[in-house]
Design a protein around this motif. Sequence first.
Motif, short mmCIF file in Angstrom:
data_model
loop_
_atom_site.label_atom_id
_atom_site.label_comp_id
_atom_site.label_asym_id
_atom_site.label_seq_id
_atom_site.Cartn_x
_atom_site.Cartn_y
_atom_site.Cartn_z
N ASN A 257 13.95 15.93 -2.38
CA ASN A 257 12.50 16.11 -2.48
C ASN A 257 11.82 14.91 -3.14
OD1 ASN A 257 12.03 18.52 -1.13
ND2 ASN A 257 12.57 19.76 -2.90
N ASP A 258 12.55 14.20 -4.01
CA ASP A 258 11.99 12.99 -4.64
C ASP A 258 11.83 11.87 -3.62
OD1 ASP A 258 11.83 13.97 -7.37
OD2 ASP A 258 14.01 13.94 -7.33
N TYR A 259 12.87 11.69 -2.77
CA TYR A 259 12.77 10.67 -1.72
C TYR A 259 11.60 11.00 -0.78
CZ TYR A 259 17.50 9.21 -3.13
OH TYR A 259 18.59 8.78 -3.83
N ILE A 260 11.48 12.29 -0.42
CA ILE A 260 10.41 12.73 0.48
C ILE A 260 9.05 12.50 -0.18
CG2 ILE A 260 9.39 14.76 1.62
CD1 ILE A 260 12.39 15.77 1.89
N ARG A 261 8.95 12.83 -1.47
CA ARG A 261 7.68 12.64 -2.20
C ARG A 261 7.31 11.15 -2.28
NH1 ARG A 261 7.23 10.91 -7.20
NH2 ARG A 261 9.37 11.47 -7.74
N VAL A 262 8.29 10.30 -2.59
CA VAL A 262 8.00 8.86 -2.71
C VAL A 262 7.60 8.28 -1.35
CG1 VAL A 262 9.02 6.60 -3.25
CG2 VAL A 262 9.41 8.53 -4.79
N LEU A 263 8.24 8.73 -0.28
CA LEU A 263 7.83 8.29 1.06
C LEU A 263 6.38 8.66 1.34
CD1 LEU A 263 11.05 9.15 3.13
CD2 LEU A 263 10.13 6.86 2.76
N GLU A 264 5.98 9.87 0.90
CA GLU A 264 4.59 10.31 1.05
C GLU A 264 3.65 9.39 0.26
OE1 GLU A 264 3.12 12.60 2.86
OE2 GLU A 264 4.83 13.69 3.66
N GLU A 265 4.05 9.05 -0.98
CA GLU A 265 3.22 8.17 -1.82
C GLU A 265 3.09 6.78 -1.20
OE1 GLU A 265 4.87 8.22 -5.78
OE2 GLU A 265 4.38 10.33 -6.10
N ILE A 266 4.19 6.27 -0.65
CA ILE A 266 4.17 4.95 0.00
C ILE A 266 3.21 5.00 1.20
CG2 ILE A 266 5.53 3.23 1.28
CD1 ILE A 266 8.01 4.36 -0.28
N HIS A 267 3.27 6.09 1.95
CA HIS A 267 2.41 6.28 3.12
C HIS A 267 0.93 6.20 2.73
CE1 HIS A 267 0.65 9.07 6.34
NE2 HIS A 267 1.06 8.00 6.98
N VAL A 268 0.59 6.87 1.63
CA VAL A 268 -0.80 6.87 1.15
C VAL A 268 -1.19 5.47 0.66
CG1 VAL A 268 -2.37 7.78 -0.63
CG2 VAL A 268 -0.80 9.32 0.58
N GLU A 269 -0.30 4.86 -0.14
CA GLU A 269 -0.59 3.54 -0.72
C GLU A 269 -0.70 2.46 0.35
OE1 GLU A 269 2.67 3.16 -3.45
OE2 GLU A 269 1.93 4.79 -4.73
N ALA A 270 0.08 2.57 1.43
CA ALA A 270 0.08 1.53 2.48
C ALA A 270 -1.18 1.57 3.34
CB ALA A 270 1.32 1.69 3.36
N ARG A 271 -1.83 2.73 3.42
CA ARG A 271 -3.08 2.88 4.20
C ARG A 271 -2.95 2.34 5.62
NH1 ARG A 271 -7.49 0.97 -0.40
NH2 ARG A 271 -6.99 2.60 -1.91
N GLY A 272 -1.84 2.68 6.26
CA GLY A 272 -1.67 2.30 7.66
C GLY A 272 -1.24 0.87 7.89
N GLN A 273 -0.96 0.13 6.79
CA GLN A 273 -0.50 -1.26 6.93
C GLN A 273 1.03 -1.30 7.09
OE1 GLN A 273 -2.66 -4.01 7.13
NE2 GLN A 273 -4.02 -2.24 7.34
N PRO A 274 1.56 -2.32 7.77
CA PRO A 274 3.02 -2.42 7.92
C PRO A 274 3.71 -2.67 6.58
CG PRO A 274 1.87 -3.89 9.45
CD PRO A 274 0.85 -3.40 8.48
N LEU A 275 4.94 -2.18 6.48
CA LEU A 275 5.77 -2.43 5.29
C LEU A 275 6.27 -3.88 5.35
CD1 LEU A 275 7.98 0.79 5.52
CD2 LEU A 275 6.02 0.46 4.00
N ASN A 276 6.41 -4.51 4.18
CA ASN A 276 7.03 -5.84 4.19
C ASN A 276 8.55 -5.68 4.20
OD1 ASN A 276 8.10 -5.65 1.51
ND2 ASN A 276 6.15 -6.32 0.64
N ILE A 277 9.28 -6.79 4.24
CA ILE A 277 10.73 -6.72 4.45
C ILE A 277 11.47 -5.98 3.32
CG2 ILE A 277 11.19 -9.00 3.40
CD1 ILE A 277 13.27 -9.37 5.73
N ASN A 278 11.04 -6.16 2.05
CA ASN A 278 11.67 -5.45 0.93
C ASN A 278 11.35 -3.96 0.97
OD1 ASN A 278 12.85 -7.74 -0.22
ND2 ASN A 278 11.00 -8.24 -1.36
N GLU A 279 10.10 -3.64 1.31
CA GLU A 279 9.69 -2.24 1.39
C GLU A 279 10.43 -1.52 2.51
OE1 GLU A 279 5.08 -2.91 -0.19
OE2 GLU A 279 5.53 -2.97 1.95
N LEU A 280 10.55 -2.19 3.65
CA LEU A 280 11.26 -1.61 4.80
C LEU A 280 12.72 -1.36 4.45
CD1 LEU A 280 11.14 -0.74 7.80
CD2 LEU A 280 11.76 -3.09 8.39
N ALA A 281 13.35 -2.31 3.77
CA ALA A 281 14.76 -2.17 3.38
C ALA A 281 14.95 -0.95 2.46
CB ALA A 281 15.25 -3.44 2.69
N ALA A 282 14.03 -0.78 1.51
CA ALA A 282 14.12 0.36 0.57
C ALA A 282 13.91 1.68 1.30
CB ALA A 282 13.09 0.20 -0.55
N VAL A 283 12.94 1.71 2.23
CA VAL A 283 12.68 2.93 3.00
C VAL A 283 13.90 3.30 3.85
CG1 VAL A 283 11.35 3.83 4.98
CG2 VAL A 283 10.16 2.80 3.02
#
Length: 250
Positions: free
Chosen positions: A90-116
């Motif tokens: 549930n923590d991974y799912i919650r953090v993915l949700e937070e990243i989704h909100v913070e990114a505002r539809g922008q692509p993830l960079n290479i470090n962010e994509l690797a972590a996801v």
Amino acid sequence: GGDRGGFFHGMMKQIFGYLSSRFEQLDAKDVQMLRQIPIVPVGSLVVKASRLYLRLEDDLFPFMFEVPRVFGAFDSLFRRLGTQEYPRPNDYIRVLEEIHVEARGQPLNINELAAVMKMLRLLASKLLAWQPTRNQRHKNKKHEEEEKEKAFEQANAVVEARSSRRLLVPNAANILVRCGECVLNDSPILARRIFGDNYEQQQKGQLSFVSPNLPPSLCQELGVATLSESVAEVLVEAIPAQSPSGGGGG
């Protein structure tokens, strides 16, 4: 430099020490505010206590972190502000949700994509871990039951997110989307017919292709459907063209 970093850490230790000693006097509104804002320095970042854990299964920079050793004395304070011993599904799912909100539809960079990608693999591993093993004679019965219950609880959180189609995954443009809004391209010929020649980056309404970094087996575990099973091709009988005069055109 190092001196400035040492001064900053020293200052933060004083603040954390003050909050620890006065925590009981803080009202609920203040505690909620401290939970919501980034207050803990980690390297060059400042993060929320809820993004901190005593131990991680993998390096999940820049989204999830282990409590920095320099602030190890404040574990108790951080726990009260949302830090946990280790991340659960549930923590991974919650953090993915937070990243989704913070990114505002922008692509993830290479470090962010690797972590996801690591988070999604860890979520899938919780499903695979829910396999009752037979060679557990060395464990006592109570411990075995506790382990089974824990594995079931963790797998169930992933199953719920997957079945509701709300799990977030990166699409081909490295933008986080719901797993129900993207498909695995298992048929380039079909993809070309629907999306055109430059089909990899195209989108039809809400539908896009999942990132090619997600292998088919991982897509299946996370509930991402394939293109061929999502699209039904229907042959439409040709209707004779009408003549301009409205007659049969003979």
